[in-house]
Motif scaffolding. Sequence first.
Motif, PDB file in Angstrom:
ATOM      1  N   UNK A  47       0.831  -1.197   0.000  1.00  0.00           N
ATOM      2  CA  UNK A  47       0.000   0.000   0.000  1.00  0.00           C
ATOM      3  C   UNK A  47       0.870   1.253   0.000  1.00  0.00           C
ATOM      4  N   UNK A  48       1.939   1.236   0.787  1.00  0.00           N
ATOM      5  CA  UNK A  48       2.820   2.388   0.855  1.00  0.00           C
ATOM      6  C   UNK A  48       3.487   2.693  -0.469  1.00  0.00           C
ATOM      7  N   UNK A  49       4.006   1.668  -1.145  1.00  0.00           N
ATOM      8  CA  UNK A  49       4.661   1.893  -2.433  1.00  0.00           C
ATOM      9  C   UNK A  49       3.649   2.281  -3.507  1.00  0.00           C
ATOM     10  N   UNK A  50       2.432   1.771  -3.399  1.00  0.00           N
ATOM     11  CA  UNK A  50       1.394   2.110  -4.377  1.00  0.00           C
ATOM     12  C   UNK A  50       1.062   3.597  -4.327  1.00  0.00           C
ATOM     13  N   UNK A  51       0.844   4.124  -3.128  1.00  0.00           N
ATOM     14  CA  UNK A  51       0.508   5.545  -3.034  1.00  0.00           C
ATOM     15  C   UNK A  51       1.698   6.429  -3.400  1.00  0.00           C
ATOM     16  N   UNK A  52       2.903   5.917  -3.240  1.00  0.00           N
ATOM     17  CA  UNK A  52       4.079   6.677  -3.638  1.00  0.00           C
ATOM     18  C   UNK A  52       4.196   6.756  -5.154  1.00  0.00           C
ATOM     19  N   UNK A  53       3.794   5.686  -5.830  1.00  0.00           N
ATOM     20  CA  UNK A  53       3.929   5.616  -7.282  1.00  0.00           C
ATOM     21  C   UNK A  53       2.768   6.264  -8.023  1.00  0.00           C
ATOM     22  N   UNK A  54       1.681   6.548  -7.317  1.00  0.00           N
ATOM     23  CA  UNK A  54       0.495   7.148  -7.939  1.00  0.00           C
ATOM     24  C   UNK A  54       0.236   8.514  -7.324  1.00  0.00           C
ATOM     25  N   UNK A  55       0.872   9.559  -7.833  1.00  0.00           N
ATOM     26  CA  UNK A  55       0.712  10.907  -7.266  1.00  0.00           C
ATOM     27  C   UNK A  55      -0.736  11.377  -7.247  1.00  0.00           C
ATOM     28  N   UNK A  56      -1.539  10.890  -8.174  1.00  0.00           N
ATOM     29  CA  UNK A  56      -2.940  11.295  -8.210  1.00  0.00           C
ATOM     30  C   UNK A  56      -3.682  10.907  -6.952  1.00  0.00           C
ATOM     31  N   UNK A  57      -3.308   9.778  -6.358  1.00  0.00           N
ATOM     32  CA  UNK A  57      -3.932   9.340  -5.113  1.00  0.00           C
ATOM     33  C   UNK A  57      -3.633  10.312  -3.986  1.00  0.00           C
ATOM     34  N   UNK A  58      -2.385  10.785  -3.934  1.00  0.00           N
ATOM     35  CA  UNK A  58      -2.001  11.739  -2.891  1.00  0.00           C
ATOM     36  C   UNK A  58      -2.785  13.036  -3.030  1.00  0.00           C
ATOM     37  N   UNK A  59      -2.986  13.490  -4.269  1.00  0.00           N
ATOM     38  CA  UNK A  59      -3.760  14.712  -4.506  1.00  0.00           C
ATOM     39  C   UNK A  59      -5.196  14.540  -4.042  1.00  0.00           C
ATOM     40  N   UNK A  60      -5.784  13.393  -4.353  1.00  0.00           N
ATOM     41  CA  UNK A  60      -7.163  13.132  -3.938  1.00  0.00           C
ATOM     42  C   UNK A  60      -7.263  13.050  -2.415  1.00  0.00           C
ATOM     43  N   UNK A  61      -6.261  12.444  -1.790  1.00  0.00           N
ATOM     44  CA  UNK A  61      -6.279  12.329  -0.329  1.00  0.00           C
ATOM     45  C   UNK A  61      -6.092  13.686   0.334  1.00  0.00           C
ATOM     46  N   UNK A  62      -5.273  14.535  -0.276  1.00  0.00           N
ATOM     47  CA  UNK A  62      -5.074  15.870   0.276  1.00  0.00           C
ATOM     48  C   UNK A  62      -6.385  16.657   0.272  1.00  0.00           C
ATOM     49  N   UNK A  63      -7.244  16.374  -0.701  1.00  0.00           N
ATOM     50  CA  UNK A  63      -8.547  17.030  -0.753  1.00  0.00           C
ATOM     51  C   UNK A  63      -9.395  16.678   0.467  1.00  0.00           C
ATOM     52  N   UNK A  64      -9.228  15.445   0.975  1.00  0.00           N
ATOM     53  CA  UNK A  64      -9.941  15.039   2.190  1.00  0.00           C
ATOM     54  C   UNK A  64      -9.462  15.864   3.368  1.00  0.00           C
ATOM     55  N   UNK A 132      10.386   4.185   7.739  1.00  0.00           N
ATOM     56  CA  UNK A 132      11.705   4.152   7.115  1.00  0.00           C
ATOM     57  C   UNK A 132      11.656   3.494   5.744  1.00  0.00           C
ATOM     58  N   UNK A 133      10.831   2.466   5.614  1.00  0.00           N
ATOM     59  CA  UNK A 133      10.752   1.731   4.342  1.00  0.00           C
ATOM     60  C   UNK A 133      10.048   2.557   3.268  1.00  0.00           C
ATOM     61  N   UNK A 134       8.914   3.158   3.613  1.00  0.00           N
ATOM     62  CA  UNK A 134       8.086   3.852   2.624  1.00  0.00           C
ATOM     63  C   UNK A 134       8.535   5.295   2.417  1.00  0.00           C
ATOM     64  N   UNK A 135       8.872   5.991   3.501  1.00  0.00           N
ATOM     65  CA  UNK A 135       9.375   7.378   3.426  1.00  0.00           C
ATOM     66  C   UNK A 135       8.440   8.291   2.638  1.00  0.00           C
ATOM     67  N   UNK A 136       7.190   8.336   3.031  1.00  0.00           N
ATOM     68  CA  UNK A 136       6.217   9.209   2.372  1.00  0.00           C
ATOM     69  C   UNK A 136       6.208  10.586   3.029  1.00  0.00           C
ATOM     70  N   UNK A 137       6.191  11.630   2.212  1.00  0.00           N
ATOM     71  CA  UNK A 137       6.156  12.990   2.732  1.00  0.00           C
ATOM     72  C   UNK A 137       4.795  13.294   3.355  1.00  0.00           C
ATOM     73  N   UNK A 138       4.806  14.019   4.451  1.00  0.00           N
ATOM     74  CA  UNK A 138       3.560  14.430   5.096  1.00  0.00           C
ATOM     75  C   UNK A 138       2.822  15.448   4.225  1.00  0.00           C
ATOM     76  N   UNK A 139       1.513  15.614   4.460  1.00  0.00           N
ATOM     77  CA  UNK A 139       0.773  16.654   3.733  1.00  0.00           C
ATOM     78  C   UNK A 139       1.423  18.018   3.956  1.00  0.00           C
TER      79      UNK A 139
END
Length: 251
Positions: A47-64, A132-139
Amino acid sequence: MNEPTRAHKTTGKPGTTAAARAQFPVLPQARHWLLLGALLCAAVVALGFTVQLLPGDTTAELNVDQDLSQHHIAVLTAVAMAINLLFGPVAGLGLIAVIAVTVLVVRRDLARAVAFGVVACSGWVASEAFKLIVARQRPNPSLLFDPLAPETGSNSFPSGHVSFAVALAFALYFLARRTRWSRLVAVAGAVMAVTVAWSRLYVGVHYPTDVVASFLAASAAVVLLAGLWNRYAPRLFDHLPAALTTPSSRR
Protein backbone atom coordinates in the motif's frame (compact mmCIF):
# COMPACT_ATOMS: atom_id res chain seq x y z
CA MET A 1 -7.14 -15.42 17.29
CA ASN A 2 -6.90 -18.79 18.93
CA GLU A 3 -5.43 -19.14 22.40
CA PRO A 4 -2.89 -21.93 22.98
CA THR A 5 -4.23 -24.33 25.57
CA ARG A 6 -0.95 -26.01 26.45
CA ALA A 7 0.19 -24.96 29.90
CA HIS A 8 3.77 -23.92 30.37
CA LYS A 9 5.77 -26.63 32.04
CA THR A 10 7.60 -26.06 35.28
CA THR A 11 11.35 -26.19 35.11
CA GLY A 12 11.81 -27.92 38.44
CA LYS A 13 13.76 -24.98 39.84
CA PRO A 14 13.51 -24.45 43.61
CA GLY A 15 10.61 -22.21 44.55
CA THR A 16 8.89 -22.68 41.20
CA THR A 17 5.47 -24.36 41.25
CA ALA A 18 3.39 -25.75 38.43
CA ALA A 19 0.39 -23.77 39.70
CA ALA A 20 2.25 -20.48 39.42
CA ARG A 21 3.56 -21.27 35.96
CA ALA A 22 0.09 -22.28 34.78
CA GLN A 23 -0.97 -18.68 35.40
CA PHE A 24 1.63 -17.29 33.00
CA PRO A 25 -0.21 -14.86 30.67
CA VAL A 26 -0.73 -16.47 27.27
CA LEU A 27 -1.66 -13.98 24.54
CA PRO A 28 -4.39 -14.82 21.99
CA GLN A 29 -2.54 -16.27 19.03
CA ALA A 30 -3.54 -16.83 15.40
CA ARG A 31 -3.17 -20.41 14.19
CA HIS A 32 -0.72 -19.43 11.43
CA TRP A 33 0.58 -16.32 13.17
CA LEU A 34 3.88 -16.07 11.32
CA LEU A 35 2.23 -16.27 7.89
CA LEU A 36 -0.55 -13.88 8.87
CA GLY A 37 1.93 -11.38 10.29
CA ALA A 38 4.05 -11.55 7.16
CA LEU A 39 1.02 -11.02 4.93
CA LEU A 40 -0.09 -7.99 6.95
CA CYS A 41 3.42 -6.54 6.71
CA ALA A 42 3.47 -7.14 2.97
CA ALA A 43 0.09 -5.42 2.65
CA VAL A 44 1.40 -2.33 4.45
CA VAL A 45 4.49 -2.12 2.25
CA ALA A 46 2.48 -2.72 -0.93
CA LEU A 47 0.00 0.00 0.00
CA GLY A 48 2.82 2.39 0.86
CA PHE A 49 4.66 1.89 -2.43
CA THR A 50 1.39 2.11 -4.38
CA VAL A 51 0.51 5.55 -3.03
CA GLN A 52 4.08 6.68 -3.64
CA LEU A 53 3.93 5.62 -7.28
CA LEU A 54 0.50 7.15 -7.94
CA PRO A 55 0.71 10.91 -7.27
CA GLY A 56 -2.94 11.29 -8.21
CA ASP A 57 -3.93 9.34 -5.11
CA THR A 58 -2.00 11.74 -2.89
CA THR A 59 -3.76 14.71 -4.51
CA ALA A 60 -7.16 13.13 -3.94
CA GLU A 61 -6.28 12.33 -0.33
CA LEU A 62 -5.07 15.87 0.28
CA ASN A 63 -8.55 17.03 -0.75
CA VAL A 64 -9.94 15.04 2.19
CA ASP A 65 -7.58 16.80 4.59
CA GLN A 66 -8.41 20.14 2.98
CA ASP A 67 -12.14 19.60 3.36
CA LEU A 68 -11.70 18.86 7.06
CA SER A 69 -9.34 21.81 7.43
CA GLN A 70 -12.01 24.17 6.05
CA HIS A 71 -14.63 22.98 8.52
CA HIS A 72 -12.88 23.11 11.87
CA ILE A 73 -15.11 23.49 14.92
CA ALA A 74 -13.80 24.66 18.29
CA VAL A 75 -14.95 21.61 20.23
CA LEU A 76 -13.62 19.14 17.68
CA THR A 77 -10.38 21.05 17.42
CA ALA A 78 -9.90 20.82 21.18
CA VAL A 79 -10.53 17.05 21.05
CA ALA A 80 -8.14 16.56 18.12
CA MET A 81 -5.37 18.57 19.76
CA ALA A 82 -5.80 16.71 23.05
CA ILE A 83 -5.46 13.42 21.15
CA ASN A 84 -2.40 14.81 19.39
CA LEU A 85 -0.77 15.27 22.80
CA LEU A 86 -2.10 12.22 24.66
CA PHE A 87 -1.19 9.69 21.97
CA GLY A 88 2.17 11.25 21.20
CA PRO A 89 5.42 9.51 22.17
CA VAL A 90 6.00 11.22 25.52
CA ALA A 91 2.48 11.10 26.95
CA GLY A 92 1.85 7.70 25.36
CA LEU A 93 4.87 6.12 27.00
CA GLY A 94 3.81 7.69 30.29
CA LEU A 95 0.34 6.18 29.91
CA ILE A 96 1.79 2.74 29.20
CA ALA A 97 4.09 3.02 32.20
CA VAL A 98 1.23 4.00 34.53
CA ILE A 99 -0.95 1.08 33.47
CA ALA A 100 1.91 -1.42 33.56
CA VAL A 101 3.01 -0.29 37.03
CA THR A 102 -0.59 -0.47 38.24
CA VAL A 103 -0.83 -4.07 37.03
CA LEU A 104 2.46 -4.86 38.71
CA VAL A 105 1.51 -3.25 42.04
CA VAL A 106 -2.14 -4.37 42.23
CA ARG A 107 -1.82 -7.82 40.70
CA ARG A 108 1.83 -8.39 41.62
CA ASP A 109 2.16 -9.96 38.19
CA LEU A 110 5.38 -8.97 36.45
CA ALA A 111 4.73 -11.12 33.38
CA ARG A 112 1.29 -9.60 32.77
CA ALA A 113 2.65 -6.08 33.25
CA VAL A 114 5.46 -6.73 30.77
CA ALA A 115 3.05 -8.34 28.30
CA PHE A 116 0.84 -5.27 28.40
CA GLY A 117 3.80 -2.94 27.92
CA VAL A 118 5.34 -4.72 24.95
CA VAL A 119 2.00 -5.16 23.17
CA ALA A 120 1.11 -1.50 23.67
CA CYS A 121 4.53 -0.37 22.41
CA SER A 122 4.54 -2.71 19.42
CA GLY A 123 2.40 -0.36 17.32
CA TRP A 124 4.94 2.43 17.58
CA VAL A 125 7.82 0.12 16.75
CA ALA A 126 6.03 -1.18 13.68
CA SER A 127 5.07 2.29 12.48
CA GLU A 128 8.65 3.53 12.77
CA ALA A 129 9.92 0.56 10.74
CA PHE A 130 7.41 1.12 7.95
CA LYS A 131 8.07 4.89 7.96
CA LEU A 132 11.71 4.15 7.11
CA ILE A 133 10.75 1.73 4.34
CA VAL A 134 8.09 3.85 2.62
CA ALA A 135 9.37 7.38 3.43
CA ARG A 136 6.22 9.21 2.37
CA GLN A 137 6.16 12.99 2.73
CA ARG A 138 3.56 14.43 5.10
CA PRO A 139 0.77 16.65 3.73
CA ASN A 140 2.15 20.10 2.99
CA PRO A 141 0.74 22.35 5.74
CA SER A 142 1.03 25.40 3.49
CA LEU A 143 -1.61 23.89 1.23
CA LEU A 144 -4.16 23.47 4.03
CA PHE A 145 -6.70 26.12 4.96
CA ASP A 146 -6.12 25.80 8.72
CA PRO A 147 -3.14 23.57 9.66
CA LEU A 148 -3.46 22.90 13.39
CA ALA A 149 -0.12 21.20 14.03
CA PRO A 150 2.14 21.75 11.02
CA GLU A 151 4.60 18.93 10.49
CA THR A 152 6.92 18.09 7.62
CA GLY A 153 9.19 15.17 6.82
CA SER A 154 9.15 11.74 5.23
CA ASN A 155 7.44 10.01 8.15
CA SER A 156 3.80 10.18 7.11
CA PHE A 157 3.17 6.49 6.39
CA PRO A 158 1.81 5.01 8.61
CA SER A 159 0.62 7.15 11.53
CA GLY A 160 2.44 6.51 14.79
CA HIS A 161 -0.47 7.92 16.82
CA VAL A 162 -2.96 5.56 15.20
CA SER A 163 -0.62 2.58 15.36
CA PHE A 164 -0.17 3.21 19.08
CA ALA A 165 -3.93 3.55 19.62
CA VAL A 166 -4.60 0.23 17.86
CA ALA A 167 -1.87 -1.60 19.78
CA LEU A 168 -3.06 -0.04 23.05
CA ALA A 169 -6.59 -1.25 22.31
CA PHE A 170 -5.26 -4.80 21.85
CA ALA A 171 -3.19 -4.55 25.03
CA LEU A 172 -6.14 -3.33 27.12
CA TYR A 173 -8.37 -6.08 25.74
CA PHE A 174 -5.75 -8.71 26.56
CA LEU A 175 -5.80 -7.44 30.15
CA ALA A 176 -9.60 -7.52 30.33
CA ARG A 177 -10.34 -10.78 28.52
CA ARG A 178 -12.14 -13.47 30.50
CA THR A 179 -13.66 -10.75 32.68
CA ARG A 180 -17.08 -9.11 32.57
CA TRP A 181 -15.41 -6.01 31.15
CA SER A 182 -13.91 -7.67 28.07
CA ARG A 183 -16.66 -6.74 25.60
CA LEU A 184 -16.86 -3.15 26.84
CA VAL A 185 -13.09 -2.77 26.62
CA ALA A 186 -13.05 -4.22 23.09
CA VAL A 187 -15.72 -1.79 21.89
CA ALA A 188 -14.13 1.16 23.67
CA GLY A 189 -10.74 0.25 22.20
CA ALA A 190 -12.15 0.14 18.67
CA VAL A 191 -13.87 3.51 19.14
CA MET A 192 -10.63 4.95 20.54
CA ALA A 193 -8.58 3.78 17.55
CA VAL A 194 -11.08 5.13 15.00
CA THR A 195 -11.29 8.45 16.84
CA VAL A 196 -7.51 8.83 16.84
CA ALA A 197 -7.49 8.02 13.11
CA TRP A 198 -10.06 10.75 12.47
CA SER A 199 -8.06 13.23 14.55
CA ARG A 200 -4.91 12.77 12.45
CA LEU A 201 -6.84 13.72 9.31
CA TYR A 202 -8.62 16.55 11.09
CA VAL A 203 -5.32 18.02 12.29
CA GLY A 204 -3.95 17.62 8.75
CA VAL A 205 -0.76 15.67 9.43
CA HIS A 206 -1.66 12.43 7.63
CA TYR A 207 -3.38 11.14 4.52
CA PRO A 208 -6.32 8.67 4.72
CA THR A 209 -4.15 5.78 3.50
CA ASP A 210 -1.66 6.57 6.29
CA VAL A 211 -4.26 5.88 8.96
CA VAL A 212 -5.65 2.83 7.16
CA ALA A 213 -2.15 1.37 6.96
CA SER A 214 -1.73 2.01 10.69
CA PHE A 215 -4.45 -0.53 11.51
CA LEU A 216 -2.66 -3.11 9.36
CA ALA A 217 0.79 -2.29 10.74
CA ALA A 218 -0.27 -2.44 14.39
CA SER A 219 -2.23 -5.64 13.82
CA ALA A 220 0.82 -7.21 12.17
CA ALA A 221 2.95 -6.23 15.15
CA VAL A 222 0.49 -7.66 17.67
CA VAL A 223 0.03 -10.92 15.73
CA LEU A 224 3.79 -11.50 15.47
CA LEU A 225 4.44 -10.41 19.04
CA ALA A 226 1.77 -12.74 20.43
CA GLY A 227 3.35 -15.72 18.70
CA LEU A 228 6.84 -14.80 19.85
CA TRP A 229 5.67 -14.07 23.40
CA ASN A 230 3.89 -17.40 23.79
CA ARG A 231 6.89 -19.26 22.45
CA TYR A 232 9.79 -17.55 24.17
CA ALA A 233 8.60 -15.42 27.10
CA PRO A 234 7.89 -18.34 29.50
CA ARG A 235 11.46 -19.58 29.05
CA LEU A 236 12.87 -16.13 29.73
CA PHE A 237 10.78 -15.68 32.87
CA ASP A 238 11.92 -19.10 34.11
CA HIS A 239 15.29 -17.49 34.80
CA LEU A 240 13.78 -14.91 37.16
CA PRO A 241 13.18 -15.53 40.87
CA ALA A 242 9.79 -17.09 41.56
CA ALA A 243 8.92 -14.22 43.92
CA LEU A 244 8.93 -11.86 40.92
CA THR A 245 6.96 -14.05 38.53
CA THR A 246 4.31 -15.52 40.82
CA PRO A 247 1.04 -13.55 40.46
CA SER A 248 -0.83 -12.32 43.52
CA SER A 249 -3.84 -14.36 44.59
CA ARG A 250 -5.88 -11.16 44.76
CA ARG A 251 -8.37 -10.53 41.98
